[in-house]
Design a protein around this motif. Structure first.
Motif, mmCIF file in Angstrom:
data_model
loop_
_atom_site.group_PDB
_atom_site.id
_atom_site.type_symbol
_atom_site.label_atom_id
_atom_site.label_comp_id
_atom_site.label_asym_id
_atom_site.label_seq_id
_atom_site.Cartn_x
_atom_site.Cartn_y
_atom_site.Cartn_z
ATOM 1 N N VAL A 198 0.769 -1.306 -0.080
ATOM 2 C CA VAL A 198 0.106 -0.005 -0.199
ATOM 3 C C VAL A 198 0.947 1.182 0.210
ATOM 4 C CG1 VAL A 198 -1.965 1.103 1.439
ATOM 5 C CG2 VAL A 198 -1.960 -1.303 1.139
ATOM 6 N N LEU A 199 1.897 1.276 0.783
ATOM 7 C CA LEU A 199 2.875 2.398 1.003
ATOM 8 C C LEU A 199 3.684 2.633 -0.373
ATOM 9 C CD1 LEU A 199 4.327 2.119 4.714
ATOM 10 C CD2 LEU A 199 2.384 3.253 3.874
ATOM 11 N N LEU A 200 3.982 1.779 -1.023
ATOM 12 C CA LEU A 200 4.742 1.760 -2.304
ATOM 13 C C LEU A 200 3.661 2.411 -3.197
ATOM 14 C CD1 LEU A 200 6.961 -1.321 -2.502
ATOM 15 C CD2 LEU A 200 7.601 1.104 -2.051
ATOM 16 N N SER A 201 2.325 2.006 -3.367
ATOM 17 C CA SER A 201 1.597 2.233 -4.278
ATOM 18 C C SER A 201 1.289 3.923 -4.134
ATOM 19 C CB SER A 201 0.154 1.418 -4.150
ATOM 20 O OG SER A 201 -0.641 1.803 -2.915
ATOM 21 N N VAL A 202 1.265 4.349 -2.857
ATOM 22 C CA VAL A 202 0.941 5.639 -2.927
ATOM 23 C C VAL A 202 2.381 6.357 -3.188
ATOM 24 C CG1 VAL A 202 0.856 7.533 -1.180
ATOM 25 C CG2 VAL A 202 -0.462 5.274 -0.862
ATOM 26 N N LEU A 203 3.408 6.137 -2.810
ATOM 27 C CA LEU A 203 4.437 6.606 -3.412
ATOM 28 C C LEU A 203 4.949 6.789 -4.837
ATOM 29 C CD1 LEU A 203 7.131 7.877 -2.371
ATOM 30 C CD2 LEU A 203 8.234 5.763 -2.405
ATOM 31 N N LEU A 204 4.733 5.300 -5.447
ATOM 32 C CA LEU A 204 5.008 5.381 -6.787
ATOM 33 C C LEU A 204 3.981 5.488 -7.748
ATOM 34 C CD1 LEU A 204 7.291 2.135 -6.506
ATOM 35 C CD2 LEU A 204 7.997 4.635 -6.679
ATOM 36 N N GLY A 205 2.815 5.110 -7.307
ATOM 37 C CA GLY A 205 1.360 5.127 -8.162
ATOM 38 C C GLY A 205 0.638 6.412 -8.375
ATOM 39 N N HIS A 206 0.391 6.784 -6.933
ATOM 40 C CA HIS A 206 -0.276 8.150 -6.951
ATOM 41 C C HIS A 206 0.173 9.262 -7.333
ATOM 42 C CE1 HIS A 206 -4.023 6.275 -5.253
ATOM 43 N NE2 HIS A 206 -3.129 5.551 -4.456
ATOM 44 N N ASN A 207 -0.615 10.476 -7.668
ATOM 45 C CA ASN A 207 0.204 11.724 -7.782
ATOM 46 C C ASN A 207 0.762 12.572 -6.705
ATOM 47 O OD1 ASN A 207 -0.515 11.152 -10.670
ATOM 48 N ND2 ASN A 207 -1.631 12.980 -11.002
ATOM 49 N N TYR A 208 0.061 12.379 -5.432
ATOM 50 C CA TYR A 208 0.577 12.959 -4.320
ATOM 51 C C TYR A 208 0.198 11.970 -3.166
ATOM 52 C CZ TYR A 208 -4.429 14.226 -5.249
ATOM 53 O OH TYR A 208 -5.691 14.264 -5.483
ATOM 54 N N ALA A 209 0.732 12.179 -1.955
ATOM 55 C CA ALA A 209 0.448 11.434 -0.960
ATOM 56 C C ALA A 209 -0.588 11.919 0.069
ATOM 57 C CB ALA A 209 1.769 11.704 -0.191
ATOM 58 N N GLY A 210 -2.028 11.706 -0.515
ATOM 59 C CA GLY A 210 -3.123 11.972 0.287
ATOM 60 C C GLY A 210 -3.387 11.000 1.384
ATOM 61 N N GLY A 211 -3.827 11.518 2.567
ATOM 62 C CA GLY A 211 -3.821 10.897 3.660
ATOM 63 C C GLY A 211 -4.780 9.710 3.628
ATOM 64 N N ARG A 212 -6.040 9.683 2.993
ATOM 65 C CA ARG A 212 -7.065 8.699 2.469
ATOM 66 C C ARG A 212 -6.389 7.566 1.698
ATOM 67 N NH1 ARG A 212 -9.689 9.010 -2.600
ATOM 68 N NH2 ARG A 212 -9.106 10.916 -3.948
ATOM 69 N N TYR A 213 -5.312 7.996 1.013
ATOM 70 C CA TYR A 213 -4.774 6.597 0.233
ATOM 71 C C TYR A 213 -4.068 5.813 1.442
ATOM 72 C CZ TYR A 213 -5.235 9.710 -3.807
ATOM 73 O OH TYR A 213 -5.642 10.500 -4.792
ATOM 74 N N LEU A 214 -3.908 6.025 2.484
ATOM 75 C CA LEU A 214 -3.101 5.036 3.503
ATOM 76 C C LEU A 214 -4.160 4.192 4.197
ATOM 77 C CD1 LEU A 214 -0.495 7.442 5.225
ATOM 78 C CD2 LEU A 214 -0.200 5.999 3.491
ATOM 79 N N PHE A 215 -5.528 4.728 3.824
ATOM 80 C CA PHE A 215 -6.621 3.709 4.645
ATOM 81 C C PHE A 215 -6.510 2.355 4.518
ATOM 82 C CE2 PHE A 215 -11.605 3.572 4.782
ATOM 83 C CZ PHE A 215 -11.726 2.830 5.872
ATOM 84 N N PRO A 216 -6.034 1.857 3.329
ATOM 85 C CA PRO A 216 -5.792 0.421 3.279
ATOM 86 C C PRO A 216 -4.957 -0.311 4.153
ATOM 87 C CG PRO A 216 -5.939 1.271 1.045
ATOM 88 C CD PRO A 216 -5.980 2.448 2.030
ATOM 89 N N ALA A 217 -3.838 0.562 4.528
ATOM 90 C CA ALA A 217 -2.806 0.068 5.278
ATOM 91 C C ALA A 217 -3.185 0.083 6.928
ATOM 92 C CB ALA A 217 -1.554 0.887 5.096
ATOM 93 N N ALA A 218 -4.194 0.572 7.219
ATOM 94 C CA ALA A 218 -4.509 0.820 8.542
ATOM 95 C C ALA A 218 -4.547 -0.543 9.253
ATOM 96 C CB ALA A 218 -5.803 1.608 8.852
ATOM 97 N N LEU A 219 -5.389 -1.414 8.682
ATOM 98 C CA LEU A 219 -5.728 -2.584 9.264
ATOM 99 C C LEU A 219 -4.362 -3.606 9.503
ATOM 100 C CD1 LEU A 219 -7.598 -4.611 10.365
ATOM 101 C CD2 LEU A 219 -8.267 -5.300 8.252
ATOM 102 N N PRO A 220 -3.668 -3.707 8.438
ATOM 103 C CA PRO A 220 -2.442 -4.763 8.736
ATOM 104 C C PRO A 220 -1.465 -4.081 9.744
ATOM 105 C CG PRO A 220 -2.361 -3.665 6.692
ATOM 106 C CD PRO A 220 -3.636 -3.327 7.096
ATOM 107 N N LEU A 221 -1.547 -2.911 9.680
ATOM 108 C CA LEU A 221 -0.703 -2.143 10.798
ATOM 109 C C LEU A 221 -0.882 -2.079 12.140
ATOM 110 C CD1 LEU A 221 0.493 1.265 8.520
ATOM 111 C CD2 LEU A 221 1.968 -0.935 9.144
ATOM 112 N N ALA A 222 -2.339 -1.992 12.289
ATOM 113 C CA ALA A 222 -3.042 -2.075 13.435
ATOM 114 C C ALA A 222 -2.656 -3.660 14.268
ATOM 115 C CB ALA A 222 -4.333 -1.810 13.410
ATOM 116 N N ILE A 223 -2.733 -4.632 13.200
ATOM 117 C CA ILE A 223 -2.426 -5.961 13.843
ATOM 118 C C ILE A 223 -1.269 -6.026 14.370
ATOM 119 C CG2 ILE A 223 -2.432 -8.438 13.050
ATOM 120 C CD1 ILE A 223 -5.029 -7.742 11.369
ATOM 121 N N LEU A 224 -0.128 -5.430 13.243
ATOM 122 C CA LEU A 224 1.083 -5.614 13.715
ATOM 123 C C LEU A 224 1.597 -5.048 14.825
ATOM 124 C CD1 LEU A 224 2.781 -5.208 9.854
ATOM 125 C CD2 LEU A 224 3.032 -7.182 11.601
#
Length: 426
Positions: free
Chosen positions: A234-260
């Motif tokens: 998810v983080l790489l997709s934001v860095l390389l795929g999106h035009n900018y680093a919007g906070g909402r683009y990190l939404f999919p990473a919240a669940l795996p990070l919360a479990i970790l």
């Protein structure tokens, strides 16, 4: 299912996830495509985990692939889960299950893409890639810095107190200093710089969770690899795929990070009372920011309506995004994109905090400035405070506190034209 299955502290994993301002803001924006995208992606991962734990799971793997196909059709960044499943399948020696999931994915995703190509004569995915320049794209260094700062919003900054080690937060803060040296400090004082470095320090801890996901996780059956790869993708997709680093683009990473995080030693050695206060307080910050989004929408809609009193000999044009763009179109104004054309006599509306982009170079005369009476201190966007949760191009800080003027629109009349473009400096 994922918190119960992969976390040794499932209650805390859910609390960390639901209290994250990124999750709260993502759920609050229910009309955005992010919510169904995150839901389908998470269901696909849950089905994958469940399939891997069953002895006879051929059908389950097929359903997993089909759901992943639906997630990708909802939003293309879900494609990053395909290599994540491949890495996990290799680690578990389950290529047969991955093959079934991949085949179902190709049928669902490929079938719809083929149908769209037959309907419109071109591959939709390729068309999306080609049109990436329609929206302003920030430089890689700025996007990386924006990602680092906004990742620090994911979890409570009290983690800096809970954590006994200093290496990860120090490395995060050093990365923040390096980022500021590239993008510049601007008008930040000591408080602004401190906030940025604190968020970067939290990001350092979050990244350490990813890197230690395989070797240190206490999750059952050592699924740290899956969680770490999921978050990293998810983080790489934001860095390389999106035009900018919007906070909402990190939404999919919240669940795996919360479990970790719930499985980590950082969270395990902290007293429950301190954890409860820290998680609850950070959730309250998220709620206050979500209320601000609603108040901001009201202000923008009101502003767009008040401009209907203006008349022009030419076209009524505007630059801007989000609620402002929707409201202006509803009121009969036309969006002025990067490749738009101006004519003498046109009226152009440029908002202060609604993502105004490039405007073709011309002689613009300011004819009016309309200021919203709406005031709310907890803000996600404010060009005066260098706040821009939705993009590092709008501001260095993801949120802030202010009681000053919030939303305004400058109205210009085109007096003469030029062949070049200029950047909107607001």
């Amino acid at each position: 299912y994922l918190t119960r299955t992969l976390s040794t502290r499932s209650g805390w994993a859910f609390a960390l996830w639901i209290s994250s301002p990124i999750v709260i803001l993502g759920c609050q924006a229910s009309l955005m495509i992010d919510l169904p995208f995150v839901a389908l992606s998470s269901v696909a991962v849950a089905l994958w985990v469940k399939s891997c734990r069953q002895e006879s799971a051929a059908v389950s793997f097929v359903v997993t692939g089909a759901v992943l196909g639906l997630a990708c059709l909802t939003k293309y960044p879900a494609l990053v889960l395909l290599p994540v499943f491949a890495i996990h399948a290799k680690n578990r020696g389950n290529w047969a299950g991955f093959g079934r999931a991949a085949a179902a994915f190709i049928v669902v995703f490929g079938g719809v893409e083929l149908w769209l190509m037959l309907q419109y004569g071109e591959l939709h995915l390729w068309r999306v890639i080609e049109s990436v320049g329609v929206i302003d794209r920030g430089p890689m260094a700025g996007r990386g810095f924006g990602l680092l700062v906004r990742l620090g919003v994911m979890f409570t900054p009290a983690l800096l107190i809970m954590n006994r080690g200093l290496r990860a937060p120090i490395l995060g803060a050093i990365a923040g200093i390096a980022g500021l040296s590239v993008v510049g400090i601007g008008d930040f004082g000591v408080i602004g710089i401190t906030i940025i470095l604190a968020l970067c320090a939290v990001s350092g801890l979050v990244v350490s969770l990813i890197t230690s996901g395989v070797r240190e996780t206490e999750a059952k059956d050592n699924e740290g690899l899956l969680l770490s790869c999921w978050a990293t993708a998810v983080l790489l997709s934001v860095l390389l795929g999106h035009n900018y680093a919007g906070g909402r683009y990190l939404f999919p990473a919240a669940l795996p990070l919360a479990i970790l995080l719930s499985n980590s030693a950082i969270f395990g050695v902290t007293k429950s009372r301190l954890k409860g206060v820290a998680v609850g307080a950070w959730g309250a910050v998220g709620v206050l920011l979500a209320v601000g989004v609603d108040r901001e929408a009201r202000a923008v809609v009101s502003l767009s309506g008040s401009m209907n009193e203006h008349t022009a000999s030419g076209s009524l044009l505007f630059s801007g995004e989000w609620t402002f763009r929707h409201a202006m179109v509803q009121n009969g104004w036309s969006w002025l994109g990067p490749n738009g054309q101006l004519q003498v006599g046109d009226t152009v509306a440029i908002p202060s905090n609604s993502g105004a982009g490039l405007v073709p170079e011309s002689e613009l005369v300011l004819i009016d400035r309309i200021v919203s009476e709406e005031r709310y201190p907890f803000r996600l966007t404010d060009y005066q405070g260098d706040l821009g949760y939705h993009s590092e191009l709008l501001g260095r800080l993801p949120f802030g506190f202010s009681t000053a003027e919030w939303h305004a629109v400058d109205l210009y009349r085109v007096e003469a034209l030029s062949g070049e473009e200029r950047g909107n400096d607001q």
